[in-house]
Design a protein around this motif. Structure first.
Motif, PDB file in Angstrom:
ATOM      1  N   LEU A 201      40.701  48.245  35.258  1.00 32.52           N
ATOM      2  CA  LEU A 201      41.751  47.140  36.642  1.00 32.52           C
ATOM      3  C   LEU A 201      42.988  47.606  37.051  1.00 32.52           C
ATOM      4  O   LEU A 201      43.268  47.149  38.220  1.00 32.52           O
ATOM      5  CB  LEU A 201      41.362  45.741  35.681  1.00 32.52           C
TER       6      LEU A 201
ATOM      7  N   ASP B 192      39.178  41.781  38.983  1.00 38.27           N
ATOM      8  CA  ASP B 192      38.782  41.722  38.340  1.00 38.27           C
ATOM      9  C   ASP B 192      37.959  41.891  39.612  1.00 38.27           C
ATOM     10  O   ASP B 192      36.278  40.912  39.353  1.00 38.27           O
ATOM     11  CB  ASP B 192      38.103  41.471  37.301  1.00 38.27           C
TER      12      ASP B 192
ATOM     13  N   LEU C 226      34.417  42.215  33.971  1.00 39.74           N
ATOM     14  CA  LEU C 226      34.891  41.335  32.238  1.00 39.74           C
ATOM     15  C   LEU C 226      34.075  40.622  32.000  1.00 39.74           C
ATOM     16  O   LEU C 226      33.579  39.732  32.634  1.00 39.74           O
ATOM     17  CB  LEU C 226      35.908  40.961  32.564  1.00 39.74           C
TER      18      LEU C 226
END
Length: 81
Positions: free
Chosen positions: A27, A54, A59
């Motif tokens: 990230l 993100d 995630l």
């Protein structure tokens, strides 16, 4: 997607940013910014925010749980941005 970890103290925010960068290197480095509360003019009321971008929403739920726990360790919380 963007995740925000909100902390009352700068040190907690910086430590969380370092940890998040280690946990999720794909990230990139999170950004730490100071956020002023609406209507507050006292510098003591400013909060520190770690911004994790993100864009691919990589995630998962377990990762978000880890971020929640990380925020709680620093007396903060996580918010979706």
């Amino acid at each position: 997607m963007r995740h925000l970890l909100v902390f009352p103290e700068r040190d907690s925010a910086e430590e969380a940013a370092e940890t998040a960068a280690e946990w999720f290197p794909s990230l990139g480095a999170p950004t730490v910014v100071r956020e002023w509360l609406a209507g507050e003019d006292d510098a003591e009321d400013a909060q520190w925010v770690v911004v994790l971008d993100d864009p691919g929403a990589v995630l998962g739920p377990a990762d978000l749980d880890r971020l929640d726990a990380l925020a709680e360790e620093g007396e903060g919380w996580r918010e979706p941005g």
